[in-house]
Each structure stands twice: as structure tokens, then as C-alpha cells.
Design an enzyme around this catalytic site. Structure first.
Site, short mmCIF file in Angstrom:
data_model
loop_
_atom_site.label_atom_id
_atom_site.label_comp_id
_atom_site.label_asym_id
_atom_site.label_seq_id
_atom_site.Cartn_x
_atom_site.Cartn_y
_atom_site.Cartn_z
N ASP A 28 36.78 40.32 41.38
CA ASP A 28 36.52 38.74 41.65
C ASP A 28 36.42 38.30 42.94
OD1 ASP A 28 37.06 36.04 39.89
OD2 ASP A 28 38.32 36.04 41.81
N ALA A 45 35.19 34.38 39.17
CA ALA A 45 33.85 35.31 38.89
C ALA A 45 34.15 36.08 37.50
CB ALA A 45 33.87 36.13 40.07
N ASP A 46 35.41 36.68 37.46
CA ASP A 46 35.66 37.44 36.36
C ASP A 46 35.49 36.63 34.96
OD1 ASP A 46 36.33 39.87 37.17
OD2 ASP A 46 38.48 39.42 37.61
N LEU A 47 36.18 35.39 35.00
CA LEU A 47 36.18 34.68 33.91
C LEU A 47 35.04 34.05 33.20
CD1 LEU A 47 39.34 32.19 34.41
CD2 LEU A 47 39.15 34.10 32.76
N GLY A 83 32.65 36.91 32.32
CA GLY A 83 32.76 37.39 30.81
C GLY A 83 32.36 36.49 29.65
#
Length: 419
Positions: A165, A193-195, A198
Site C-alpha cells: 500500500d 491503495a489496498d482498499l 480490492g
């Protein structure tokens, strides 16, 4: 029925089962209850994607590699019984499967033949080496939706790099527009960024499933932390692409609107956000009608140019009131205004409690726990949290039986370390 040879061991593939049954777990929703999803993800972006499907009723099977110690300790970055793991993996069932063994790959092949979706976030070279890449698995099941989440994409100059992230936040430009001017780059306080990667992967899966209703064929859904984070730049990115404008840090001030920003009160801070058409009404509400037609502030461009001086004048007034009183006055005048909460204060707010985003959920290992619910609702097919994260390998035997493996098969898999 068909025999499969090639990248995976030869195996007898049975016809897909209509609505594969899920033993010992109630459905979270009817919305996606016809879907079977194989979850090969780790860390955060991948599990975030699969959580969206699980929360809306998809039958998700989380597949973990067998490991010493029974999987009770550290898993990725969070121990299994800690809040982060529980929140990412609720509403799923779990099994173990050794994908480095011939039997493990054969089991996966049978499961793929009956699944709708598989989600993975291996580096491209790893999944190709294991023989679980899209090209291989789509030959087993041409209707399969195969979703990949990576740091930088499946190919290109950075395709094989590991990505997390914070690296994506920096490379996307996000950290260059976050924080106060002159203080250096600053990461956003959440794993944005991760969220976002996803969530975009889940959106891509749903788009591909809808298209499959017309074509009858699956396809490969791809996203990356870098793509997702650049997309989240939104208007700053659009302004650069169209006019070459490179946005900088604006701190708590809105990048374009003034006097939108943070103002001190007697007992804390509030956000105030009048739009340009609200300017005169805002001046009246803060008892500064003299500012409404003042040549330094009346035109929006001059409010932006003289933002610091204007903010100081507004702050002289806001500091004479409590946050609650100011919020009530400005909202009463139709001016967007809200308190700046700590996380505990946010969950104590009556509107947050009314929305019900914090939900109780039963956990076999932990009793009743509270996790984050979904941020949207459907009128006819609601969802709920039905279970905490599965224990390590909790449903292995039941899942294998559902896919047609006999008790003798399962005993052999346990003896040889396949599961």
C-alpha cells in the site's frame, strides 16, 4: 464430464454442481448466493475484494497452505483472532490445501471446475510456476472469472515487483498532495491503495459475471494497487492530464474551494464547507455580513487567493463557540459543517449508530464480536454478518466432501500432507 491433461495433473472433472451447497453456515444474503468463490488471497487488497462477495452471500472458500503449528499464530500481518483478520475474512469458510503437491493441484482443479470465481494476489511468476494461472485454469472451466490483484500489474517493467500500500501511495502521487505545504510527503492514514484495489477488483468481477450471462464465457479481471490509487486521484489527475496542472499539498484546506477547511472552536475543531452559492448565507450565519460583498472575498477566485486572511477572520468567530453550537448553527442555515471526531467518537455518533455499520457477529472461537458491516444496502436482498473468520482448516473435510471426495480420499490427503 471431461479428462484434463496438461499444466495440472490428470484428473476426472465432474460437471459443475447447481448452487454448490454450503454446510454448517447460514447465508449472508441471497443476492450472490448462487456463486461459489475460491479465495487464494493474502494480506489486505485481495481479502477486501473477496469480503465484498462473501458479505453478499457468495459461498466463499478461503484456501490456505498447510503449515506447522496449526495456523494459530501470525497469518500474513495479523494473528487469526485479532480484529484485522476477523474483519477481512468474516462470512467465509476455510480449508487447507498444499498447492505445491500433485494431489493439491488435482483438488484445486476439481474445485475450479465447479466454481464461478477465483481470486488471487500472487506475483505473476509465482502463479505461473505453480500452474494456477488464468490460461491453465480457464481450460478447466471456460466460464471461470479469474481475478488478479497485484502491486503494479501483471506485466510491464514492474510486473514482477512486490508492491504494498505505502509504495503505491508514493508512486501514484497521492503522498505529494497529502499533508501541509512545506512539510514533505505524507501517507494517507488508511490503507487506501489496498482498499480501493480490492473494491475495484470486486466491481470488475461483478461486471464480468454480468457479461458472462450474455456470452457464456469467463474472463480475466486484473487490477493493481498502482492503477487503483492513480484512479483515486480523480480531479487532481484529470487536471494534470487535461491542462498540465500539478497539484500540491493543501493541508486541511480544500484544493480549490474557499473557505472550505478546518476551523478551531472553543473545545475542538470542525469542518466547514460552504459552496460558492452559499457564500452570502454563510457570512450571515457567522454574523459577518460585511464580508459578503467585500472586494477581497466576494468573487470565489479572490477567496482562494486571500484564503489565509479569510480563514483567520472566520476563525476569530468560530473560536467563540463550542463545536456542537457551531455545527448546529451552520447546519441550521443549510451550510455543510461537521465535527472532527476521533474513531471512538465517530462510532458513538447517533447517525452512525442509526446506520448500523457496526454489527455483532458470532465467532466460534471468540464468542460474539463486533465488526464493520457493508456501507450500502439493498431493499429486497439485505445482507448480514453470519460468522467470524474461519479457524485454520476449519471446514477442510466438509468442503472436500462437497466436491465429491470420499472419506478414504480425505484420510489419504491428510496422511500425505495435501491438506
Amino acid at each position: 464430464m471431461a479428462w484434463l491433461t496438461g499444466g495440472l495433473p490428470s484428473i476426472f472433472i465432474v460437471d459443475p454442481l447447481p448452487g454448490l451447497a454450503s454446510m454448517n453456515q447460514p447465508s449472508a444474503s441471497t443476492a450472490l448466493s448462487s456463486l461459489t468463490v475460491l479465495d487464494l488471497t493474502r494480506v489486505r487488497a485481495g481479502p477486501t475484494c473477496v469480503r465484498q462477495l462473501a458479505d453478499w452471500g457468495a459461498k466463499v472458500i478461503k484456501i490456505e497452505m498447510p503449515e506447522e503449528g496449526g495456523g494459530a499464530g501470525q497469518t500474513d500481518f495479523s494473528a487469526r483472532h485479532e480484529a484485522d483478520f476477523q474483519n477481512l475474512h468474516r462470512n467465509k469458510r476455510g480449508m487447507t490445501l498444499n498447492l505445491k503437491s500433485a494431489d493439491g493441484l488435482a483438488i484445486l482443479a476439481r474445485m475450479v471446475g465447479q466454481a464461478d470465481v477465483i481470486v488471487e494476489n500472487y506475483r505473476p511468476d509465482v502463479k505461473s510456476r505453480l500452474g494456477i494461472d488464468y490460461e491453465t485454469l480457464s481450460k478447466i472451466n471456460p466460464r471461470l472469472i479469474y481475478a488478479s490483484i497485484s502491486g503494479f500489474g501483471q506485466d510491464g517493467p514492474y510486473g514482477d515487483r512486490p508492491g504494498v500500500d505505502q509504495i503505491a501511495q508514493g508512486m501514484s502521487g497521492l503522498m505529494s498532495v497529502t499533508g501541509e505545504p512545506g512539510r514533505g510527503p505524507m501517507r494517507v492514514g488508511t490503507a487506501l491503495a489496498d482498499l480501493s484495489a480490492g473494491l475495484f477488483a470486486a466491481m470488475g468481477i461483478l461486471v464480468a459475471l454480468h457479461e458472462r450471462q450474455q456470452s457464456g464465457r469467463g474472463q480475466w479481471v486484473q487490477t493493481s494497487l498502482l492503477q487503483a490509487q492513480i484512479f483515486m486521484l480523480d480531479f487532481q489527475a484529470a487536471r494534470y492530464l487535461m491542462s498540465g496542472e500539478v497539484a500540491g499539498q493543501a493541508g486541511n484546506n480544500h484544493p480549490t474551494g474557499a473557505p472550505t477547511g478546518v476551523f478551531k472552536t472553543k473545545d475542538g475543531f470542525v469542518n466547514v464547507a460552504p459552496t460558492p452559492v452559499m457564500w452570502k448565507r454563510f457570512c450571515k450565519a457567522i454574523e459577518r455580513d460585511d464580508l459578503a460583498d467585500h472586494p477581497d472575498y466576494a468573487p470565489p477566485k479572490d477567496r482562494r487567493r486571500n484564503r489565509d486572511r479569510l480563514n483567520a477572520l472566520i476563525g476569530d468567530m468560530t473560536q467563540t463557540m463550542t463545536s456542537a453550537a457551531l455545527v448546529e448553527r451552520l447546519n441550521g442555515a443549510g451550510i455543510p459543517c461537521g465535527p472532527i471526531y476521533s474513531i471512538d467518537q465517530a462510532f458513538a455518533d447517533p447517525q452512525v449508530q442509526h446506520l448500523g455499520i457496526a454489527q455483532k457477529v458470532p465467532s466460534g472461537a471468540l464468542g460474539e464480536i463486533t465488526l464493520l458491516g457493508q456501507p450500502f444496502t439493498l431493499s429486497r436482498t439485505p445482507n448480514k454478518l453470519v460468522s467470524g473468520a474461519p479457524e485454520y482448516g476449519e471446514h477442510t473435510d466438509a468442503v472436500l466432501a462437497e466436491f465429491g471426495f470420499t472419506p478414504d480420499d480425505i484420510a489419504r490427503f491428510r496422511r500425505n500432507g495435501t491438506v
